[in-house]
Design an enzyme around this catalytic site. Structure first.
Site, PDB file in Angstrom:
ATOM      1  N   LYS A   1      21.325  -8.911  31.783  1.00  0.00           N
ATOM      2  CA  LYS A   1      20.372  -7.866  31.958  1.00  0.00           C
ATOM      3  C   LYS A   1      20.155  -8.440  33.411  1.00  0.00           C
ATOM      4  O   LYS A   1      19.388  -8.136  33.902  1.00  0.00           O
ATOM      5  CB  LYS A   1      19.352  -7.410  30.922  1.00  0.00           C
ATOM      6  CG  LYS A   1      20.010  -6.623  29.975  1.00  0.00           C
ATOM      7  CD  LYS A   1      18.515  -5.777  29.329  1.00  0.00           C
ATOM      8  CE  LYS A   1      18.203  -4.537  30.394  1.00  0.00           C
ATOM      9  NZ  LYS A   1      18.196  -3.420  29.487  1.00  0.00           N
TER      10      LYS A   1
ATOM     11  N   HIS B   1      -8.928  -7.475  20.643  1.00  0.00           N
ATOM     12  CA  HIS B   1      -7.219  -7.980  22.412  1.00  0.00           C
ATOM     13  C   HIS B   1      -6.054  -7.574  21.954  1.00  0.00           C
ATOM     14  O   HIS B   1      -5.515  -7.477  22.986  1.00  0.00           O
ATOM     15  CB  HIS B   1      -7.747  -9.532  22.248  1.00  0.00           C
ATOM     16  CG  HIS B   1      -6.924  -9.340  23.337  1.00  0.00           C
ATOM     17  ND1 HIS B   1      -6.743  -9.787  24.959  1.00  0.00           N
ATOM     18  CD2 HIS B   1      -5.806 -11.130  23.758  1.00  0.00           C
ATOM     19  CE1 HIS B   1      -5.533  -9.775  25.966  1.00  0.00           C
ATOM     20  NE2 HIS B   1      -4.772 -11.064  25.173  1.00  0.00           N
TER      21      HIS B   1
ATOM     22  N   GLU C   1       8.971  -3.343  18.448  1.00  0.00           N
ATOM     23  CA  GLU C   1       7.832  -3.432  19.659  1.00  0.00           C
ATOM     24  C   GLU C   1       7.791  -3.995  20.232  1.00  0.00           C
ATOM     25  O   GLU C   1       7.633  -3.502  21.525  1.00  0.00           O
ATOM     26  CB  GLU C   1       6.243  -3.374  18.134  1.00  0.00           C
ATOM     27  CG  GLU C   1       5.146  -3.534  19.291  1.00  0.00           C
ATOM     28  CD  GLU C   1       4.815  -2.427  19.524  1.00  0.00           C
ATOM     29  OE1 GLU C   1       4.898  -1.212  19.487  1.00  0.00           O
ATOM     30  OE2 GLU C   1       4.679  -2.032  20.568  1.00  0.00           O
TER      31      GLU C   1
END
Lengths: 275, 526, 181
Positions: free
Chosen positions: B331, B77, B255
């Site tokens: 942000k 998964h 990542e």
């Protein structure tokens, strides 16, 4: 401390909502039984308060804009797209907030990692899939395996209170003593995790690591392996029984008798659980 | 626009039809669509695995699957969702949108583009096929910590091979993206005039080129440890299992941002379009994104607070991790300032972007909680962490991807989706997402470890709620497929620019749908 | 695409391919780098003799050293003859470990030292140790294994207890039946 006051308010607010008040819906850490566990909970409350304040600030603006600055209520768009002052302010202020968080966090961390001057040392060795314990000062060693019957796991028997959190030989320690725990593993990574004692330490094959706890009250504290270690990772619990010094001394005597009677080897241990 | 039309006609080679078209295509639009469909397929496969996990966890006890199969499900998964669904989805966006947004005719290396896509299906099949390998699929978690990986069956080798292929595809895709952005911009399109989505992809592509090879190295070491007698992670031969974690997270932390940064890019296009107001703080957005990317290389060991690092190292990683909250905060503030005093409308893309903003910020808060080492030691490897990264990855990346699909669909297929159905998709998604994942915070606080197929009775109630939410969320995504198919089949014709505030080149210069060959004559950007 | 862009793209491609290859190499470089860092900070110990720097015995302090052992796999049993010892920093100490091989074949093993707390490895200077080389234990043999060490006088004042732990691993292909051996 201020924190406990705010905590009291939060608790009252939460308790006012009926479903939150139910014990089964536990929404916080397990009740801690060490000073460190309580320090960590306080730290968590501080960070949560900071988060709630920022949450209200940021989303206050967002939802105000969503409701008041929509086209359907006739709001005309402005055309601004930068404001150096505001941008500097919201870059600098977080630094101070973070520094405020980092300070108590550092204090707690240093206390947490201070394994010096222990009253006793226990070595916990992770095996696939059980824990082995060795009391370095007492020459006691034993294995600790899950005792929940297969039937309860497969659903043919009714599950009892300590389902999956019960073992044949719990770790026994005296109350109020600094216990140093060395961890290592025989095969793959494991982690020795007892939430109420605020202890979690990876067990690395070939190397020892250390951590410590000092239980403030007697009782039974349950935890689990916290690092994926293969198929029965979920079936190697940890049970720590905190007893008075006297009970502990008696236990040590009885254990020494036991050890001399039987040679222990991991090979002939029956691993409970599945398969 | 006229120029683009003229070129469309002058092109004598119309695309071949059927499967051959897609096997041989070098057109960025075809490849973009293939990436998106591939990622949606993998998303459904990974979703079925998630529901298998949640079904087993519906009640205490082992009902449906064996523990080893459960471990395989959590492993696959994770790998499929990260490498098969989310990353290819954003590469799909990049393929479609970057040439359109910078006024380039296609990607810089169209043939390499074709290869980088066609590497994906075999890799996906290897991952799924590993389930049927002798010895079962990989069950060491998506993080593949040594030395458990050494014990795994052949499924582990297939997984490692799949990761090599996926990594190669990502690197080729990234090289293509960097080159396209740096060399193929229309005249007048300076770097600081690029739409923010293009900026975020430029930064992401560099991150990918920097860290995918490191992951390839880590799994290659695992492979040689398994079969060729090396001892990188084997203490008996002088190695150290903890070293795998250092190498893995040197890849793994960037990542996280590889997944999140393009998502930031998408919502930075969507907010101004529906607020009818330019993006607030464009320059600071670029700087904040770049600093997040750089900082992401310096904080990897905050995933490893419990391995027994020296306390000095823990302190350093704690401070560095907290520092990331600053550009991330900038942000969020910029996005809120963008909608502030705008003239807001709430079509589906805007709803998903606001959902992203709300839930991603919650994920940021739990990230702040986890950055504090003593708290993390309590919460590490519990469901709190599971909740945290699903808020960041599902509510962050996935919601942003949905926002992007609804936003650009009119340009891609020239037809509108059904607005009412889109809104239903949004509300079911956000509600069920929270039902599924919010209770997991409480499970983690109370001490439920992750990756366990069975749990003690105290965790029963919240797990049941979570499973119900997960099924609701899953069904909502099947509904999304229906919305897409309905739009493709019978959607209303889309105008050139259905959104008032959208002002990038694809809306201002190209008709809907965008012609097969666009910007062969570069537009002049003011 | 004109020729100039094409050439620029090619150049860019080459640069980026080189960059990704370098990063692949960097992944591998992390291994020695990590070992080097551990070496410098004294986290993980190289299996070789330490140099003795400070030979001044500090009689004012006593440090408890615990001797621990782990036998990987169920085959044999490594144990310390003394469980703990109080020592002065700077003092030369020799302790004995013992290993018994109950099987009917000889086994070769390699021991790896480890320390609790981990940073203590900086201060335990091993002058001689059975962990410096592989040990062959014959079938049925019980072998004494010595460790000679000094605790550096620079050891921080808050260190009162140090655990010295050895884990013994079987060396691959290290088993020989007694007939041959």
């Amino acid at each position: 401390m201020k924190v406990s006051f705010i905590k009291a308010i939060l608790t009252t607010v939460l308790a006012a909502v009926p479903c939150f008040a139910l014990a089964a819906w536990n929404m916080d850490f397990q009740a801690g039984s060490t000073v460190l566990a309580n320090d960590i909970r306080d730290l968590h409350v501080i960070v949560m308060i900071i988060c709630v304040v920022i949450f209200i600030g940021v989303f206050g603006f967002m939802f105000y804009a969503i409701f008041k600055h929509r086209k359907s209520v006739g709001h005309k768009a402005s055309n601004f797209h930068e404001n150096t002052t505001v941008e500097i302010i919201w870059t600098v202020i977080p630094f101070f907030i973070l520094a405020g968080m980092a300070w108590p966090a550092t204090e707690t961390l240093l206390a947490m990692r201070d394994t010096s001057a222990p009253d006793m040392t226990i070595k916990a060795t992770g095996y696939q899939w059980l824990w082995g314990y060795e009391y370095l000062d007492e020459d006691i060693q034993f294995y600790s395996t899950l005792t929940t019957p297969k039937g309860q796991i497969e659903g043919t028997e009714k599950k009892t209170e300590n389902y999956l959190l019960e073992v044949d030989n719990p770790v026994v320690v005296p109350v109020g003593k600094k216990v140093r725990v060395l961890t290592t593993a025989n095969d793959v990574l494991h982690a020795w995790y007892v939430p109420a004692l605020a202890v979690k330490q990876d067990a690395v094959p070939g190397f020892i690591r250390d951590t410590w706890f000092k239980a403030e009250k007697t009782g039974v504290f349950r935890g689990q392996c916290a690092e994926l270690c293969g198929k029965q990772h979920g079936f190697m619990p940890i049970v720590v029984k905190v007893v008075t010094q006297e009970e502990y001394d008696n236990w040590v005597v009885s254990q020494k008798k036991k050890v001399s009677n039987s040679e222990l080897s991991v090979e002939n241990i029956f691993v409970a659980g599945t398969d | 626009m006229e120029a683009a039309h003229a070129h469309e006609d002058s092109h004598d080679h119309a695309p071949p039809s059927g499967i051959v078209r897609y096997l041989t295509t070098t057109n960025h639009k075809d490849i973009g669509s293939m990436y998106l469909w591939f990622s949606f397929t993998m998303f459904l496969v990974g979703g079925i695995m998630a529901l298998t996990i949640r079904s087993e966890l519906f009640q205490p006890g082992l009902q449906l699957v064996r523990p080893e199969f459960f471990n395989t499900m959590t492993t696959l998964h994770g790998l499929i969702m990260v490498f098969g669904a989310i990353m290819p989805a954003f590469v799909g966006f990049a393929n479609w949108q970057i040439p359109l947004m910078i006024g380039a005719p296609d990607m810089a290396f169209p043939r390499m583009n074709n290869w980088s896509f066609w590497l994906l299906p075999p890799a996906g099949m290897l991952l799924i096929g590993s389930l049927f390998a002798p010895g079962g699929g990989p069950g060491a978690g998506w993080t593949m910590y040594a030395p458990l990986t050494v014990q795994q069956g052949m499924g582990m080798d297939l997984t490692i091979f799949a990761i090599h292929i996926l990594g190669m595809s990502s690197i080729m895709g990234s090289i293509n993206i960097v080159t396209t952005i740096l060399n193929m911009r229309a005249p007048g399109m300076t770097l600081m005039k690029m739409p923010l989505f293009v900026w975020t992809w430029l930064i992401t592509a560099y991150l990918l080129i920097a860290v995918m090879p490191v992951l390839a190295g880590a799994v290659t070491m695992t492979l040689t440890d398994r079969h060729f007698g090396t001892h990188f992670f084997n203490p008996a031969g002088g190695g150290d299992p903890v070293m795998f974690q250092h190498i893995f997270w040197f890849f793994g932390h960037p990542e996280v941002y590889i997944i999140a940064i393009p998502a930031f890019g998408v919502v930075s296009q969507v907010f101004p379009a529906f607020a009818r107001k330019p993006l607030f703080g464009y320059a600071s957005m670029v700087y904040a994104t770049s600093s997040i990317a750089i900082l992401s290389f310096l904080v990897w060991a905050h995933h490893m607070y419990t391995v027994g690092m020296p306390v000095e190292a823990q302190l350093y990683y704690m401070f560095a991790t907290m520092l990331i909250a600053v550009p991330t905060g900038v942000k969020v503030f910029n996005w809120v300032a963008t909608i502030w005093k705008g003239s807001l409308t709430f079509e589906t893309p805007m709803l998903f972007a606001l959902g992203f903003l709300f839930l991603f910020t919650l994920g940021g808060f739990t990230g702040l909680v986890l950055s504090v080492v003593p708290i993390d030691v309590q919460l590490h490897d519990t469901y709190y962490v599971v909740a945290h990264f699903h808020y960041v990855m599902v509510a962050g990346a996935l919601f942003s991807a949905f926002s992007g699909v609804y936003f650009w669909l009119p340009k891609w297929i020239g037809k509108m989706y059904d607005e009412k159905l889109g809104k239903i998709h949004f509300w079911t998604s956000i509600i069920f997402f929270n039902v599924a994942f919010f209770p997991q915070h409480f499970l983690g606080l109370a001490g439920m470890p992750r990756r366990i197929p069975d749990y003690s009775l105290q965790f029963a109630d919240f797990n049941m709620v979570s499973t119900i939410g997960a099924f609701g969320f899953g069904i909502s995504q099947v509904f999304f497929l229906y919305i897409l198919l309905k739009a493709i089949k019978s959607g209303e014709k889309a105008p050139q620019n259905p959104w008032d505030g959208a002002d990038t080149l694809e809306w201002t210069h190209l008709p809907s749908p965008a012609p097969y060959h666009s910007f062969e004559e570069a537009p002049q950007v003011k | 695409m004109n020729n100039e862009t094409r050439a620029n793209n090619r150049l860019m491609l080459k640069k980026l391919v080189v960059m990704s290859l370098l990063m692949f190499g960097f992944g591998y470089l992390l291994v020695p780098l990590y070992e080097k860092i551990c070496d410098v900070t004294g986290l993980n110990q190289v299996v070789k003799a330490d140099e003795l720097v400070n030979t001044q015995v500090d009689n004012s302090r006593l440090i408890t050293v615990e001797f621990d052992s782990n036998s990987r796999g169920g085959l044999w049993r490594l144990s310390a003859l003394e469980k703990k010892k109080k020592v002065h920093p700077g003092e030369l100490i020799e302790v004995m470990y013992e290993i018994h091989n109950p099987s009917d074949f000889s086994v070769t093993g390699q021991a790896i030292p480890s320390y609790g707390p981990t940073y203590a490895s900086k201060y335990i200077k091993k002058l001689d140790c059975f962990c410096f080389k592989q040990q062959e234990i014959l079938a049925g043999e019980t072998k004494k294994l010595p460790v000679v060490f000094v605790i550096d006088s620079d050891v921080p004042l808050d260190v009162h207890t140090i655990t010295l732990s050895f884990t013994i691993f079987e060396v691959e292909g290290g088993r020989t039946s007694s007939a041959e051996g």
